[in-house]
Design a protein around this motif. Structure first.
Motif, PDB file in Angstrom:
ATOM      1  N   ALA A   1      -6.532  54.295  47.051  1.00  0.00           N
ATOM      2  CA  ALA A   1      -5.871  55.533  46.918  1.00  0.00           C
ATOM      3  C   ALA A   1      -6.874  56.435  46.268  1.00  0.00           C
ATOM      4  O   ALA A   1      -7.694  56.212  45.616  1.00  0.00           O
ATOM      5  N   GLY A   2      -6.577  57.574  46.460  1.00  0.00           N
ATOM      6  CA  GLY A   2      -7.315  58.939  46.023  1.00  0.00           C
ATOM      7  C   GLY A   2      -6.805  59.108  44.716  1.00  0.00           C
ATOM      8  O   GLY A   2      -5.705  58.674  44.354  1.00  0.00           O
ATOM      9  N   ILE A   3      -7.184  60.192  43.949  1.00  0.00           N
ATOM     10  CA  ILE A   3      -7.011  60.816  42.772  1.00  0.00           C
ATOM     11  C   ILE A   3      -7.292  62.155  42.512  1.00  0.00           C
ATOM     12  O   ILE A   3      -8.522  62.230  42.538  1.00  0.00           O
ATOM     13  N   ASP A   4      -6.456  62.965  42.399  1.00  0.00           N
ATOM     14  CA  ASP A   4      -6.607  64.534  42.384  1.00  0.00           C
ATOM     15  C   ASP A   4      -6.196  65.061  40.990  1.00  0.00           C
ATOM     16  O   ASP A   4      -5.571  64.296  40.290  1.00  0.00           O
ATOM     17  N   ALA A   5      -6.449  66.414  41.025  1.00  0.00           N
ATOM     18  CA  ALA A   5      -6.110  67.059  39.927  1.00  0.00           C
ATOM     19  C   ALA A   5      -4.373  66.795  39.610  1.00  0.00           C
ATOM     20  O   ALA A   5      -3.734  66.571  38.430  1.00  0.00           O
ATOM     21  N   ASP A   6      -3.752  66.895  40.583  1.00  0.00           N
ATOM     22  CA  ASP A   6      -2.340  66.771  40.331  1.00  0.00           C
ATOM     23  C   ASP A   6      -1.863  65.431  39.957  1.00  0.00           C
ATOM     24  O   ASP A   6      -0.837  65.348  39.200  1.00  0.00           O
ATOM     25  N   ASP A   7      -2.658  64.320  40.341  1.00  0.00           N
ATOM     26  CA  ASP A   7      -2.429  63.051  39.917  1.00  0.00           C
ATOM     27  C   ASP A   7      -2.812  62.942  38.433  1.00  0.00           C
ATOM     28  O   ASP A   7      -1.967  62.241  37.816  1.00  0.00           O
ATOM     29  N   ILE A   8      -3.641  63.470  38.164  1.00  0.00           N
ATOM     30  CA  ILE A   8      -4.136  63.221  36.772  1.00  0.00           C
ATOM     31  C   ILE A   8      -3.046  64.112  35.708  1.00  0.00           C
ATOM     32  O   ILE A   8      -2.729  63.555  34.665  1.00  0.00           O
ATOM     33  N   ARG A   9      -2.797  65.347  36.378  1.00  0.00           N
ATOM     34  CA  ARG A   9      -1.601  65.945  35.480  1.00  0.00           C
ATOM     35  C   ARG A   9      -0.431  65.023  35.211  1.00  0.00           C
ATOM     36  O   ARG A   9       0.028  65.053  34.281  1.00  0.00           O
ATOM     37  N   ALA A  10       0.173  64.235  36.250  1.00  0.00           N
ATOM     38  CA  ALA A  10       1.161  63.528  36.421  1.00  0.00           C
ATOM     39  C   ALA A  10       0.847  62.335  35.449  1.00  0.00           C
ATOM     40  O   ALA A  10       2.059  62.173  34.427  1.00  0.00           O
ATOM     41  N   LEU A  11      -0.125  61.655  35.361  1.00  0.00           N
ATOM     42  CA  LEU A  11      -0.692  60.520  34.760  1.00  0.00           C
ATOM     43  C   LEU A  11      -0.627  61.125  33.214  1.00  0.00           C
ATOM     44  O   LEU A  11       0.170  60.404  32.428  1.00  0.00           O
ATOM     45  N   PHE A  12      -1.118  62.282  32.891  1.00  0.00           N
ATOM     46  CA  PHE A  12      -1.018  62.689  31.329  1.00  0.00           C
ATOM     47  C   PHE A  12       0.301  63.302  31.042  1.00  0.00           C
ATOM     48  O   PHE A  12       0.553  62.949  29.937  1.00  0.00           O
ATOM     49  N   ASP A  13       1.180  63.683  32.051  1.00  0.00           N
ATOM     50  CA  ASP A  13       2.455  64.006  31.605  1.00  0.00           C
ATOM     51  C   ASP A  13       3.271  62.762  30.923  1.00  0.00           C
ATOM     52  O   ASP A  13       4.023  62.588  29.831  1.00  0.00           O
ATOM     53  N   LEU A  14       3.206  61.785  31.989  1.00  0.00           N
ATOM     54  CA  LEU A  14       3.536  60.415  31.438  1.00  0.00           C
ATOM     55  C   LEU A  14       3.074  59.722  30.010  1.00  0.00           C
ATOM     56  O   LEU A  14       3.437  59.321  28.971  1.00  0.00           O
ATOM     57  N   ARG A  15       1.590  59.738  29.986  1.00  0.00           N
ATOM     58  CA  ARG A  15       0.743  59.103  29.048  1.00  0.00           C
ATOM     59  C   ARG A  15       1.248  60.099  27.661  1.00  0.00           C
ATOM     60  O   ARG A  15       1.268  59.270  26.718  1.00  0.00           O
TER      61      ARG A  15
ATOM     62  N   ILE B   1     -11.305  65.923  31.477  1.00  0.00           N
ATOM     63  CA  ILE B   1     -11.105  65.324  32.700  1.00  0.00           C
ATOM     64  C   ILE B   1     -11.134  66.442  33.804  1.00  0.00           C
ATOM     65  O   ILE B   1     -11.887  66.291  34.700  1.00  0.00           O
ATOM     66  N   LEU B   2     -10.223  67.274  33.549  1.00  0.00           N
ATOM     67  CA  LEU B   2     -10.039  68.473  34.563  1.00  0.00           C
ATOM     68  C   LEU B   2     -11.282  69.210  34.881  1.00  0.00           C
ATOM     69  O   LEU B   2     -11.736  69.633  36.141  1.00  0.00           O
ATOM     70  N   GLU B   3     -12.196  69.606  33.874  1.00  0.00           N
ATOM     71  CA  GLU B   3     -13.152  70.329  33.784  1.00  0.00           C
ATOM     72  C   GLU B   3     -14.357  69.486  34.578  1.00  0.00           C
ATOM     73  O   GLU B   3     -15.020  70.040  35.496  1.00  0.00           O
ATOM     74  N   ALA B   4     -14.395  68.091  34.293  1.00  0.00           N
ATOM     75  CA  ALA B   4     -15.149  67.108  35.248  1.00  0.00           C
ATOM     76  C   ALA B   4     -14.920  67.103  36.534  1.00  0.00           C
ATOM     77  O   ALA B   4     -15.724  67.036  37.597  1.00  0.00           O
ATOM     78  N   LEU B   5     -13.651  67.216  36.942  1.00  0.00           N
ATOM     79  CA  LEU B   5     -13.353  67.042  38.303  1.00  0.00           C
ATOM     80  C   LEU B   5     -13.375  68.348  39.031  1.00  0.00           C
ATOM     81  O   LEU B   5     -13.892  68.296  40.186  1.00  0.00           O
ATOM     82  N   THR B   6     -13.559  69.563  38.283  1.00  0.00           N
ATOM     83  CA  THR B   6     -13.688  70.874  38.948  1.00  0.00           C
ATOM     84  C   THR B   6     -15.364  71.002  39.039  1.00  0.00           C
ATOM     85  O   THR B   6     -15.653  71.267  40.356  1.00  0.00           O
ATOM     86  N   GLU B   7     -15.943  70.482  38.386  1.00  0.00           N
ATOM     87  CA  GLU B   7     -17.722  70.325  38.516  1.00  0.00           C
ATOM     88  C   GLU B   7     -17.989  69.510  39.717  1.00  0.00           C
ATOM     89  O   GLU B   7     -18.954  69.592  40.454  1.00  0.00           O
TER      90      GLU B   7
END
Length: 209
Positions: free
Chosen positions: A66-80, A200-206
């Motif tokens: 499975a892939g993981i993108d900014a939306d996935d990370i955002r959802a993960l951190f909402d729950l976290r 993490i979002l900054e790293a994903l953008t880079e």
């Protein structure tokens, strides 16, 4: 260890470390040969990984990482954020203060240049939180989040400044729990998660790969 458990553990580690990149096709014949297991235990391992959300069935016979993108990370951190702030608050109310003060001292002197040792310390801190909270439902939810978090953490792994800041943030959380201050523990956790998410979002953008 059963063959299916061995296959699951190997594939889980490879997905979490990035050895198996998002989109990698996990063919049954190839993977069973590579892992030295028959196709039945391999299928059991793939079903567990699918339940974890780490692989998806692209078709009845094709499984991919499975892939993981900014939306996935955002959802993960909402729950976290919801789970970990509450866990920190409960740990400050229920936990053995000496355990967390000792962990705070370890975070104060940890060498974050050795990322493996640092993440091993975080794993012990997480285990102490789980033991202090003593809530099987909350701990199970946190384990599920941490399974995905290992993949996400790789994005900040090579950022020395972030790892150093993370150690200071964990020290503050541990000291707040060790001092029996639930609100400070929750607030310090919230700040830590905000900083981690931003990095993490900054790293994903880079590095969109």
């Amino acid at each position: 260890m059963r063959a299916s458990e061995r296959a699951y553990a190997t594939l889980l580690d490879e997905i979490q470390t990035g050895a198996l990149a998002p989109g990698t096709v996990l063919g049954e014949v190839e993977q069973s040969t590579r892992l030295g297991v028959s196709r039945t235990p391999l299928r059991e391992a793939l079903r567990r990984l699918a339940s974890d959300g780490l692989v998806i069935q692209a078709s009845p016979r094709v499984t991919v990482v499975a892939g993981i993108d900014a939306d996935d990370i955002r959802a993960l951190f909402d729950l976290r954020r919801a789970l970990e702030t509450e866990a920190a608050r409960l740990a400050a109310q229920r936990g053995d203060r000496r355990v967390f003060l000792a962990l705070a001292a370890e975070f104060e002197r940890v060498d974050t240049a050795d990322a493996d040792d640092y993440y091993a310390l975080i794993a012990r801190f997480d285990a102490a939180i789980d033991a202090a909270v003593d809530n099987s439902y909350l701990s199970a939810a946190l384990r599920s989040v941490r399974t995905h978090l290992v993949r996400v953490r790789r994005m900040a792994r090579d950022n020395p400044l972030r790892l150093s800041a993370s150690a200071r943030e964990h020290e503050l959380i541990a000291r707040a729990i060790g001092s029996g201050d639930p609100e400070l523990a929750a607030h310090a956790t919230h700040v830590h998660l905000h900083n981690a998410f931003t990095t993490i979002l900054e790293a994903l953008t880079e590095d969109p790969s």
